[in-house]
Design an enzyme around this catalytic site. Sequence first.
Site: not given
Ligand SMILES: Nc1nc2c(c(=O)[nH]1)N[C@H]1C(S)=C(S)[C@@H](COP(=O)(O)OP(=O)(O)OC[C@H]3O[C@@H](n4cnc5c(=O)[nH]c(N)nc54)[C@H](O)[C@@H]3O)O[C@H]1N2
Ligand SMILES: Nc1nc2c(c(=O)[nH]1)N[C@H]1C(S)=C(S)[C@@H](COP(=O)(O)OP(=O)(O)OC[C@H]3O[C@@H](n4cnc5c(=O)[nH]c(N)nc54)[C@H](O)[C@@H]3O)O[C@H]1N2
Ligand SMILES: [Mo]
Length: 767
Positions: A112, A114
């Site tokens: 898993y 990105w």
């Molecule tokens: N800059 C940036 N943007 C991203 C990402 C990133 O790593 N960096 N990751 C991307 C990815 S993979 C995803 S899946 C999306 C995720 O998108 P989301 O899941 O929507 O993002 P979060 O920032 O985890 O949460 C949004 C807000 O929900 C609020 N929150 C947390 N718990 C609760 C709760 O119990 N109740 C309520 N009402 N609010 C709560 C928090 O204050 C938080 O700021 O974001 C994407 N966008």
């Molecule tokens: N506590 C907490 N944990 C969370 C979340 C949260 O809200 N709270 N959010 C969750 C969510 S929504 C998500 S989506 C996950 C994200 O979790 P991940 O998708 O595992 O996070 P990334 O840091 O995007 O990891 C991608 C890795 O791929 C590597 N990479 C990038 N390009 C390449 C390439 O071309 N080749 C290779 N071999 N490697 C590459 C990067 O260096 C990086 O280390 O985290 C989850 N974990």
């Molecule tokens: Mo995500």
Amino acid sequence: MSERLVRSASHWGAFWVRVKDGRAVGVKPFEKDEHPSPLVQSQVEAVYDKSRIDRPYVRKGFLDHGAASDRTKRGAEPFVPVDWNTAIALVSDELSRVKTTFGNRAIFAGSYGWSSAGRLHHAKSLLARFMNLFGGSTVQVDTYSNAAGSVITPHVLGDSTAISGPGTTFEAIAANTRLVVSFGGMPLKNLQIDSGGTGEHSSITSISALAGRGIEFVNISPLRTDHADELKAEWLPAIPGTDTAIMIGLAHTLIAEGLHDTAFLGRYTVGFDKFRRYLMGEDDGQPKDAAWAARISGIDAETIRKLARRMAAMRTFITTTWSLQRADHGEQPIWMTIVLAAMLGQIGLPGGGFGFGYGSMNRMGQGRSPVASLNRPVGRSPINSYIPVARISDLLLHPGMTIDYNGQRITFPDIKLVYWCGGNPFHHHQDINRLVQAWQRPETVIVHEIFWTPTARHSDIVLPATTTLERNDIASSSDRYMFAMQQAIEPVGEARNDFDIFADLAGRLGFRDEFTEGRTEMEWLRHLYEIVRQQAARHGIERPDFETFWETGYHADPVPKHFDYLSAYRADPDRKALKTPSGRIEIFSEKVASFGYDDCPGHPMWIEPAEWLGSPNADRKLHLVSNQPSLRLHGQLDNGPASRASKVKGREPVLINSQDAAERGIADGDVVRIFNERGACLAGAVVTDAMSRGVLQLQTGAWYDPDEPGQIGTLDRHGNPNVLTLDKGTSKLAQGPISQTTLVEVERWTKPLPDIRAYDQPSVIGG
Ligand SMILES: Nc1nc2c(c(=O)[nH]1)N[C@H]1C(S)=C(S)[C@@H](COP(=O)(O)OP(=O)(O)OC[C@H]3O[C@@H](n4cnc5c(=O)[nH]c(N)nc54)[C@H](O)[C@@H]3O)O[C@H]1N2
Ligand SMILES: Nc1nc2c(c(=O)[nH]1)N[C@H]1C(S)=C(S)[C@@H](COP(=O)(O)OP(=O)(O)OC[C@H]3O[C@@H](n4cnc5c(=O)[nH]c(N)nc54)[C@H](O)[C@@H]3O)O[C@H]1N2
Ligand SMILES: [Mo]
């Protein structure tokens, strides 16, 4: 040599790379992007960071003893550099050994993560393609992003498009909606991102355009900053994890005051009567009224009642961020959002109803091209072996164990080899100490990485991968753009493209031609581009030929501005019946009820989370929100300048309410220790009033920096929230991750500050 500009793109936006004397020296954002992300600058600088992996490495104990090595030394032992031929031979021999001895199910290649934006070199897909040709492997289904949402919505709505989009557009909201009620806010920081690459950051523009139109906004979130200041939202700082109770209290008020739309419920939904019994407390004697919801959520009853009346009186759009379902019983807020909107009866009307993920990613609320994004084909696995995405530690720790998942029973295979390419489980998975332990079980761990991430450090064989600047590719996501990603520089060090690494491995294992199909990188790009170009033509969309596209550097499809989710269903519920068993929106699902799960019954319900501020043993504990980081993507670019500049004394910043801080003698800028029974980390205090009482916010993505590498329970010096989070499934239905369900304690750190080593090279010997 003069400077040249090369087109490129990323999950955080498109840009030009400035190249001088063969080096990437800077960036210029995409000319049409009104809100370029600072991450593009970080990306280019990180390419040369000292955390880059320069050549293949093997953990010393593994090089000496292979599968018989001491696995507790993972993450602690030095690495030995090897040449590429040695590395390829070692990996292919290990794969053959495990396949022959234990079968393909013993290989875990869920991987898993990105990866990077380019779709041809998408790391996880390349591994999947390789493994499918090798006979298959155990994989992961669903995502960390929205597992609970994408498993529950097909039962309620017939498919998961409510989660992934297309949803009601911001234009439709701007033109029609009078009240937007957002659970989890609509944080702008997240709109920097779309997986596969994004063009204009149009959602940031769209959200700004909602200001000054007389639309009322309500932000239900622990964080005031989860809503753009210019929208002047009313902030309701609810107790985290209690949103379902608030929605139920709103629903009760609608019934109590006769404000629910019985005609809509009758024509478009099934099962309301059963849910109504629960709501009115007919079976348990507890009416779920506003006063009940107030006791759970901390939002007073009159505020809930008034909000329900306002929602019934005007065109209302309810948004719920994905974060709410990354919590214990995360299916419930999603299901209950749908039920609440159904009771208001505005689903399918212009700007009415509900949507998920507004403020989660750039794509939501944007018109969608009918053409699927470009993707490299991965083929099919000859075996059927999978786990729900977040059950990785359970899988490794408990071979033979059986779990429930969405009406099925899954028995874990005995994993001997783990292969990760393009993801970072030591970033993304909950309860890292438990993961460290689980990670010691397989005989072999192979990782392709660009940087010395904690996952790379905890592996046996590390193969260095190129960044997107070092190869040609195409970015393609669900926004309307496609971008050429032109190779800007030569590979750094001995890094190689994942594609070429797998081609060589396939060569040694006897299936190179099947893997490459005889195509070079540019031949693949041309081939895949031509496939989607023909698909576009079938939708009446003209796209340029490959040469023109590659030369121009991008293409944008026309997309509809006004779209209302489920408007077709509303117009004709019989001919456009939903794909649910009843063809209707299922407020009660016979199917879900038939599974007999106590933690996900037949209709939405408030079920106490495993940890929350209302639980009897919460004491002086605080609720930890570990949301998405503003200055990086997950763990990616934590080693870049934007993220590093945000650290407090080198630690990840943690937001704490000023009264909570004062009570604990914590001042702004202090280093603190956050801890619970699962683990502990250091972080840098940022004292603020934009944070609810009783809540801490520590964004995800600080690279795990164990005080004693390989030791379970050791202090993380840097501030990775996943040393604290709880590793449990949302329910037997989706088994999704529940990172938001976490209680912690915090204290000022008074001991000497340990160095941050997360971005250094690990110790290396010999070679
Ligand atoms: N800059 C940036 N943007 C991203 C990402 C990133 O790593 N960096 N990751 C991307 C990815 S993979 C995803 S899946 C999306 C995720 O998108 P989301 O899941 O929507 O993002 P979060 O920032 O985890 O949460 C949004 C807000 O929900 C609020 N929150 C947390 N718990 C609760 C709760 O119990 N109740 C309520 N009402 N609010 C709560 C928090 O204050 C938080 O700021 O974001 C994407 N966008
Ligand atoms: N506590 C907490 N944990 C969370 C979340 C949260 O809200 N709270 N959010 C969750 C969510 S929504 C998500 S989506 C996950 C994200 O979790 P991940 O998708 O595992 O996070 P990334 O840091 O995007 O990891 C991608 C890795 O791929 C590597 N990479 C990038 N390009 C390449 C390439 O071309 N080749 C290779 N071999 N490697 C590459 C990067 O260096 C990086 O280390 O985290 C989850 N974990
Ligand atoms: Mo995500």
